[in-house]
Scaffold this motif. Structure first.
Motif, PDB file in Angstrom:
ATOM      1  N   SER A  89     -18.203  42.080  -7.541  1.00 14.63           N
ATOM      2  CA  SER A  89     -18.700  41.266  -6.432  1.00 14.63           C
ATOM      3  C   SER A  89     -17.740  40.117  -6.162  1.00 14.63           C
ATOM      4  O   SER A  89     -16.925  39.747  -7.015  1.00 14.63           O
ATOM      5  CB  SER A  89     -20.083  40.711  -6.763  1.00 14.63           C
ATOM      6  OG  SER A  89     -19.991  39.777  -7.825  1.00 14.63           O
ATOM      7  N   GLU A  90     -17.861  39.551  -4.969  1.00 11.21           N
ATOM      8  CA  GLU A  90     -17.033  38.396  -4.631  1.00 11.21           C
ATOM      9  C   GLU A  90     -17.282  37.246  -5.598  1.00 11.21           C
ATOM     10  O   GLU A  90     -16.356  36.513  -5.968  1.00 11.21           O
ATOM     11  CB  GLU A  90     -17.308  37.956  -3.192  1.00 11.21           C
ATOM     12  CG  GLU A  90     -16.826  38.944  -2.144  1.00 11.21           C
ATOM     13  CD  GLU A  90     -17.015  38.413  -0.739  1.00 11.21           C
ATOM     14  OE1 GLU A  90     -17.365  37.218  -0.604  1.00 11.21           O
ATOM     15  OE2 GLU A  90     -16.804  39.172   0.217  1.00 11.21           O
ATOM     16  N   GLU A  91     -18.527  37.087  -6.026  1.00 12.34           N
ATOM     17  CA  GLU A  91     -18.852  36.015  -6.974  1.00 12.34           C
ATOM     18  C   GLU A  91     -18.165  36.237  -8.312  1.00 12.34           C
ATOM     19  O   GLU A  91     -17.631  35.302  -8.921  1.00 12.34           O
ATOM     20  CB  GLU A  91     -20.360  35.926  -7.165  1.00 12.34           C
ATOM     21  CG  GLU A  91     -20.778  34.811  -8.127  1.00 12.34           C
ATOM     22  CD  GLU A  91     -22.282  34.745  -8.322  1.00 12.34           C
ATOM     23  OE1 GLU A  91     -22.728  33.852  -9.073  1.00 12.34           O
ATOM     24  OE2 GLU A  91     -23.009  35.569  -7.728  1.00 12.34           O
ATOM     25  N   THR A  92     -18.177  37.502  -8.782  1.00  8.84           N
ATOM     26  CA  THR A  92     -17.524  37.822 -10.055  1.00  8.84           C
ATOM     27  C   THR A  92     -16.032  37.528  -9.978  1.00  8.84           C
ATOM     28  O   THR A  92     -15.450  36.932 -10.896  1.00  8.84           O
ATOM     29  CB  THR A  92     -17.746  39.304 -10.403  1.00  8.84           C
ATOM     30  OG1 THR A  92     -19.143  39.544 -10.589  1.00  8.84           O
ATOM     31  CG2 THR A  92     -16.993  39.682 -11.670  1.00  8.84           C
ATOM     32  N   VAL A  93     -15.414  37.937  -8.885  1.00 12.02           N
ATOM     33  CA  VAL A  93     -13.974  37.729  -8.720  1.00 12.02           C
ATOM     34  C   VAL A  93     -13.652  36.246  -8.601  1.00 12.02           C
ATOM     35  O   VAL A  93     -12.728  35.739  -9.263  1.00 12.02           O
ATOM     36  CB  VAL A  93     -13.461  38.497  -7.485  1.00 12.02           C
ATOM     37  CG1 VAL A  93     -12.020  38.114  -7.170  1.00 12.02           C
ATOM     38  CG2 VAL A  93     -13.568  39.999  -7.718  1.00 12.02           C
ATOM     39  N   THR A 116     -15.308  33.697  -9.652  1.00 10.01           N
ATOM     40  CA  THR A 116     -15.553  33.006 -10.924  1.00 10.01           C
ATOM     41  C   THR A 116     -14.407  33.258 -11.901  1.00 10.01           C
ATOM     42  O   THR A 116     -13.945  32.334 -12.583  1.00 10.01           O
ATOM     43  CB  THR A 116     -16.878  33.475 -11.544  1.00 10.01           C
ATOM     44  OG1 THR A 116     -17.959  33.162 -10.660  1.00 10.01           O
ATOM     45  CG2 THR A 116     -17.113  32.801 -12.887  1.00 10.01           C
ATOM     46  N   ALA A 117     -13.937  34.502 -11.961  1.00 11.05           N
ATOM     47  CA  ALA A 117     -12.818  34.825 -12.853  1.00 11.05           C
ATOM     48  C   ALA A 117     -11.557  34.076 -12.452  1.00 11.05           C
ATOM     49  O   ALA A 117     -10.783  33.621 -13.314  1.00 11.05           O
ATOM     50  CB  ALA A 117     -12.564  36.336 -12.850  1.00 11.05           C
ATOM     51  N   LEU A 118     -11.342  33.913 -11.155  1.00  8.10           N
ATOM     52  CA  LEU A 118     -10.141  33.223 -10.679  1.00  8.10           C
ATOM     53  C   LEU A 118     -10.101  31.762 -11.126  1.00  8.10           C
ATOM     54  O   LEU A 118      -9.010  31.176 -11.230  1.00  8.10           O
ATOM     55  CB  LEU A 118     -10.068  33.297  -9.157  1.00  8.10           C
ATOM     56  CG  LEU A 118      -9.521  34.588  -8.555  1.00  8.10           C
ATOM     57  CD1 LEU A 118      -9.579  34.530  -7.036  1.00  8.10           C
ATOM     58  CD2 LEU A 118      -8.091  34.848  -9.021  1.00  8.10           C
ATOM     59  N   LEU A 119     -11.251  31.194 -11.393  1.00  5.18           N
ATOM     60  CA  LEU A 119     -11.290  29.815 -11.861  1.00  5.18           C
ATOM     61  C   LEU A 119     -10.622  29.644 -13.219  1.00  5.18           C
ATOM     62  O   LEU A 119     -10.276  28.530 -13.611  1.00  5.18           O
ATOM     63  CB  LEU A 119     -12.742  29.330 -11.955  1.00  5.18           C
ATOM     64  CG  LEU A 119     -13.525  29.248 -10.638  1.00  5.18           C
ATOM     65  CD1 LEU A 119     -14.976  28.868 -10.928  1.00  5.18           C
ATOM     66  CD2 LEU A 119     -12.885  28.236  -9.691  1.00  5.18           C
ATOM     67  N   HIS A 120     -10.444  30.759 -13.927  1.00 10.28           N
ATOM     68  CA  HIS A 120      -9.903  30.714 -15.285  1.00 10.28           C
ATOM     69  C   HIS A 120      -8.522  31.361 -15.364  1.00 10.28           C
ATOM     70  O   HIS A 120      -8.181  32.019 -16.356  1.00 10.28           O
ATOM     71  CB  HIS A 120     -10.878  31.390 -16.245  1.00 10.28           C
ATOM     72  CG  HIS A 120     -12.258  30.812 -16.189  1.00 10.28           C
ATOM     73  ND1 HIS A 120     -12.563  29.561 -16.675  1.00 10.28           N
ATOM     74  CD2 HIS A 120     -13.412  31.299 -15.644  1.00 10.28           C
ATOM     75  CE1 HIS A 120     -13.851  29.295 -16.461  1.00 10.28           C
ATOM     76  NE2 HIS A 120     -14.378  30.331 -15.837  1.00 10.28           N
ATOM     77  N   THR A 121      -7.721  31.184 -14.317  1.00 15.08           N
ATOM     78  CA  THR A 121      -6.378  31.771 -14.270  1.00 15.08           C
ATOM     79  C   THR A 121      -5.297  30.722 -14.004  1.00 15.08           C
ATOM     80  O   THR A 121      -4.217  31.045 -13.520  1.00 15.08           O
ATOM     81  CB  THR A 121      -6.297  32.865 -13.184  1.00 15.08           C
ATOM     82  OG1 THR A 121      -6.572  32.279 -11.901  1.00 15.08           O
ATOM     83  CG2 THR A 121      -7.283  33.990 -13.461  1.00 15.08           C
ATOM     84  N   ASN A 122      -5.578  29.478 -14.329  1.00 17.04           N
ATOM     85  CA  ASN A 122      -4.610  28.409 -14.095  1.00 17.04           C
ATOM     86  C   ASN A 122      -3.530  28.431 -15.178  1.00 17.04           C
ATOM     87  O   ASN A 122      -3.823  28.193 -16.357  1.00 17.04           O
ATOM     88  CB  ASN A 122      -5.315  27.051 -14.104  1.00 17.04           C
ATOM     89  CG  ASN A 122      -4.375  25.907 -13.760  1.00 17.04           C
ATOM     90  OD1 ASN A 122      -3.174  26.087 -13.621  1.00 17.04           O
ATOM     91  ND2 ASN A 122      -4.932  24.713 -13.654  1.00 17.04           N
ATOM     92  N   PRO A 123      -2.274  28.705 -14.812  1.00 13.21           N
ATOM     93  CA  PRO A 123      -1.216  28.769 -15.840  1.00 13.21           C
ATOM     94  C   PRO A 123      -0.968  27.438 -16.521  1.00 13.21           C
ATOM     95  O   PRO A 123      -0.400  27.397 -17.618  1.00 13.21           O
ATOM     96  CB  PRO A 123       0.010  29.224 -15.037  1.00 13.21           C
ATOM     97  CG  PRO A 123      -0.273  28.836 -13.623  1.00 13.21           C
ATOM     98  CD  PRO A 123      -1.757  28.983 -13.464  1.00 13.21           C
ATOM     99  N   GLU A 124      -1.404  26.324 -15.896  1.00  9.65           N
ATOM    100  CA  GLU A 124      -1.236  25.016 -16.530  1.00  9.65           C
ATOM    101  C   GLU A 124      -2.139  24.871 -17.756  1.00  9.65           C
ATOM    102  O   GLU A 124      -1.921  23.975 -18.581  1.00  9.65           O
ATOM    103  CB  GLU A 124      -1.547  23.907 -15.521  1.00  9.65           C
ATOM    104  CG  GLU A 124      -0.596  23.861 -14.341  1.00  9.65           C
ATOM    105  CD  GLU A 124       0.849  23.707 -14.773  1.00  9.65           C
ATOM    106  OE1 GLU A 124       1.105  22.871 -15.665  1.00  9.65           O
ATOM    107  OE2 GLU A 124       1.715  24.415 -14.228  1.00  9.65           O
ATOM    108  N   ALA A 125      -3.129  25.741 -17.874  1.00 11.06           N
ATOM    109  CA  ALA A 125      -4.004  25.710 -19.047  1.00 11.06           C
ATOM    110  C   ALA A 125      -3.389  26.435 -20.239  1.00 11.06           C
ATOM    111  O   ALA A 125      -3.951  26.420 -21.336  1.00 11.06           O
ATOM    112  CB  ALA A 125      -5.365  26.325 -18.710  1.00 11.06           C
ATOM    113  N   LEU A 126      -2.247  27.068 -20.026  1.00 10.42           N
ATOM    114  CA  LEU A 126      -1.514  27.726 -21.104  1.00 10.42           C
ATOM    115  C   LEU A 126      -0.514  26.717 -21.667  1.00 10.42           C
ATOM    116  O   LEU A 126       0.482  26.384 -21.023  1.00 10.42           O
ATOM    117  CB  LEU A 126      -0.786  28.966 -20.570  1.00 10.42           C
ATOM    118  CG  LEU A 126       0.228  29.641 -21.498  1.00 10.42           C
ATOM    119  CD1 LEU A 126      -0.436  30.111 -22.786  1.00 10.42           C
ATOM    120  CD2 LEU A 126       0.905  30.803 -20.775  1.00 10.42           C
TER     121      LEU A 126
END
Length: 292
Positions: free
Chosen positions: A93-97, A99-109
């Protein structure tokens, strides 16, 4: 060379594996489980790969992103469950996608070059180096061959080719680009004559599934979180020691407009590209192996 190459390929396959653990090895699977809790010390080989991946992420303005695992894992599960009918397939779903995108920030690596450790500031961040893995390893193998005194060779890791030197008869290596279509020609049929070059192709015509008439490729747009459908394939031509760069660029260009991709290519020294559109037409940047 065969034994050494097999050993190297096995080592990096295990280091970059996000699905399996291996005894005595801290790999991406281990990091995805442990680095959200505390900094994890890793080998120089894996640290160097992650550091390079962050450089390529910056170069491509995030269109190649090593921290995209939270979304690529979702689409991997869907693709793995696909079959001929796909009647029971569930598209995220759009919500699932979103929400997942919120956790793809490379600055958090967070990479600590002194301690050689990795830490995730986001507990739901996941790593995935699939966008550069083959190109990165191909460059390592090529460098090792040159160190061993081999002046001419052809490496092919499946979509990632390095042509070094010339053939035994003094002519360049002839490398073809696969036609994504069964029912139409591309308009160029001659192979590229390559020497001291790498050619990397990303395409939607091999790893994909079809649902309700729509093709979903394995290449995920880092902005939308959905498989990119802009092109049928994108090929990048670069100097032979830049196969990792070419791999990242082919992934990034697949998720960018042609105009933005051409601008990126023109800013990157020694690199050219070929875009094959879904209707069979194509465009090439200047100096792409003679293709006009």
């Amino acid at each position: 060379y065969s034994k050494e190459f097999k050993t190297t390929l096995k080592k990096y396959h295990e280091l970059f594996d996000i699905y399996n653990r291996y005894e005595g090895i801290t790999n991406l699977k281990s990091l995805n489980e442990q680095a959200k809790k505390a900094p994890v010390k890793i080998s120089d080989e894996l640290f160097n790969a992650l550091a390079y991946s962050k450089e390529l992420c910056a170069l491509t303005a995030g269109k190649f992103n090593p921290a995209l695992g939270a979304i690529t894992s979702i689409w991997h599960e869907v693709r793995s469950s696909a079959n001929d009918s796909n009647e029971s397939l569930i598209i995220p779903s759009e919500e699932t996608v979103s929400t997942a995108l919120l956790h793809t920030n490379p600055e958090a690596l967070i990479l600590n070059s002194t301690e050689k450790t990795v830490f995730f500031k986001d507990s739901e961040l996941l790593l995935d180096l699939g966008g550069i893995a083959k190109g990165y390893v191909a460059s390592l193998l090529s460098k090792r061959l040159i160190e061993l005194g081999c002046e001419s060779f052809l490496l092919n890791l499946g979509g990632n080719v390095i042509a070094q030197g010339e053939r035994h008869d003094g002519t360049p290596w002839n490398i073809g680009i696969e036609n994504p279509f069964d029912d139409k020609s591309l308009g160029f049929n001659e192979p590229l004559a390559l020497s001291n070059s790498t050619l990397v192709t990303s395409g939607s015509y091999q790893r994909f599934f079809t649902y309700n008439g729509k093709v979903y490729s394995h290449i995920i747009d880092t902005e939308t979180g959905y498989p990119s459908d802009r092109f049928s394939s994108v090929s990048v031509l670069a100097p032979s020691d830049y196969s990792g760069l070419a791999d990242a660029l082919s992934t990034a260009l697949f998720c960018m407009s042609y105009e933005d991709g051409l601008s990126l290519i023109e800013k990157t020294d020694g690199v050219s590209a070929l875009w094959v559109f879904n209707d069979g037409s194509y465009k090439a940047s200047p100096d792409f192996g003679g293709v006009k």
